[in-house]
Design an enzyme around this catalytic site. Sequence first.
Site, mmCIF file in Angstrom:
data_model
loop_
_atom_site.group_PDB
_atom_site.id
_atom_site.type_symbol
_atom_site.label_atom_id
_atom_site.label_comp_id
_atom_site.label_asym_id
_atom_site.label_seq_id
_atom_site.Cartn_x
_atom_site.Cartn_y
_atom_site.Cartn_z
ATOM 1 N N HIS A 133 0.844 -1.200 0.000
ATOM 2 C CA HIS A 133 0.000 0.000 0.000
ATOM 3 C C HIS A 133 0.872 1.241 0.000
ATOM 4 O O HIS A 133 1.990 1.231 0.509
ATOM 5 C CB HIS A 133 -0.941 0.020 1.214
ATOM 6 C CG HIS A 133 -0.252 -0.125 2.532
ATOM 7 N ND1 HIS A 133 0.156 -1.344 3.032
ATOM 8 C CD2 HIS A 133 0.116 0.793 3.461
ATOM 9 C CE1 HIS A 133 0.727 -1.175 4.202
ATOM 10 N NE2 HIS A 133 0.733 0.123 4.488
ATOM 11 N N HIS A 165 0.732 5.188 1.274
ATOM 12 C CA HIS A 165 0.058 6.200 2.071
ATOM 13 C C HIS A 165 0.093 7.516 1.291
ATOM 14 O O HIS A 165 1.140 7.874 0.732
ATOM 15 C CB HIS A 165 0.812 6.461 3.380
ATOM 16 C CG HIS A 165 0.886 5.293 4.306
ATOM 17 N ND1 HIS A 165 0.108 5.196 5.435
ATOM 18 C CD2 HIS A 165 1.660 4.170 4.289
ATOM 19 C CE1 HIS A 165 0.412 4.072 6.080
ATOM 20 N NE2 HIS A 165 1.350 3.432 5.408
HETATM 21 P P1 AMP Z 1 1.811 0.383 7.462
HETATM 22 O O1 AMP Z 1 2.399 0.741 8.805
HETATM 23 O O2 AMP Z 1 2.489 1.077 6.319
HETATM 24 O O3 AMP Z 1 1.672 -1.118 7.268
HETATM 25 O O4 AMP Z 1 0.379 1.021 7.488
HETATM 26 C C1 AMP Z 1 -0.799 0.330 7.670
HETATM 27 C C2 AMP Z 1 -1.883 1.359 7.791
HETATM 28 O O5 AMP Z 1 -3.116 0.685 7.699
HETATM 29 C C3 AMP Z 1 -1.876 2.118 9.116
HETATM 30 O O6 AMP Z 1 -1.737 3.512 8.865
HETATM 31 C C4 AMP Z 1 -3.226 1.767 9.733
HETATM 32 O O7 AMP Z 1 -3.792 2.845 10.423
HETATM 33 C C5 AMP Z 1 -4.027 1.362 8.521
HETATM 34 N N1 AMP Z 1 -5.109 0.410 8.753
HETATM 35 C C6 AMP Z 1 -5.048 -0.761 9.414
HETATM 36 N N2 AMP Z 1 -6.239 -1.394 9.388
HETATM 37 C C7 AMP Z 1 -7.059 -0.597 8.651
HETATM 38 C C8 AMP Z 1 -8.432 -0.692 8.248
HETATM 39 N N3 AMP Z 1 -9.198 -1.733 8.594
HETATM 40 N N4 AMP Z 1 -8.948 0.310 7.499
HETATM 41 C C9 AMP Z 1 -8.192 1.373 7.157
HETATM 42 N N5 AMP Z 1 -6.899 1.514 7.506
HETATM 43 C C10 AMP Z 1 -6.340 0.549 8.243
#
Ligand code: AMP
Length: 140
Positions: free
Chosen positions: A101, A103
Amino acid sequence: MPPSSGACIFCDIVARRSPAHIVYEDARCLAFLDLFPFTRGHVLVVPKLHVDRLVDLPPEAYPALLAALASVCRQLERLTPHYNIASNQGELAGQIVFHLHFHVIPRYTGASPFHDKPRGRLADAEAHELLAALRPTERT
Ligand code: AMP
Ligand code: ZN
């Protein structure tokens, strides 16, 4: 192949098994509001295909992902022309969800929003207001 049901929260969102505030969708990609945003309008852009990280993504999927990312940026520019695009690769780099993903994190002030403190959960009212502001148009 995607992991089996429940193994990946982003696959569950793609498959609509889990809820999300979706701001963009096409045949190959999805974008939705981060549930624990660094800033107002923090969005995650994902390929629908499950891969853990960028180096696992088939090259033929690159153009669609970049196009989706650019579309989401155009939508977010309705909030602010200032934002960070970031992708954490690997646990030590901060990756928590092992479904690739990007951001997109809007910036409204010069102060850094990045910190280790727990982030607040996105409120439904704010999410609905953002969905209305970010609704895709023909120009996105
Ligand atoms: P990372 O640290 O790059 O793996 O980021 C994962 C992101 O996913 C974090 O910013 C979380 O807040 C976000 N996240 C986790 N679960 C969900 C969800 N169910 N819906 C939306 N965002 C999520
Ligand atoms: Zn997945």
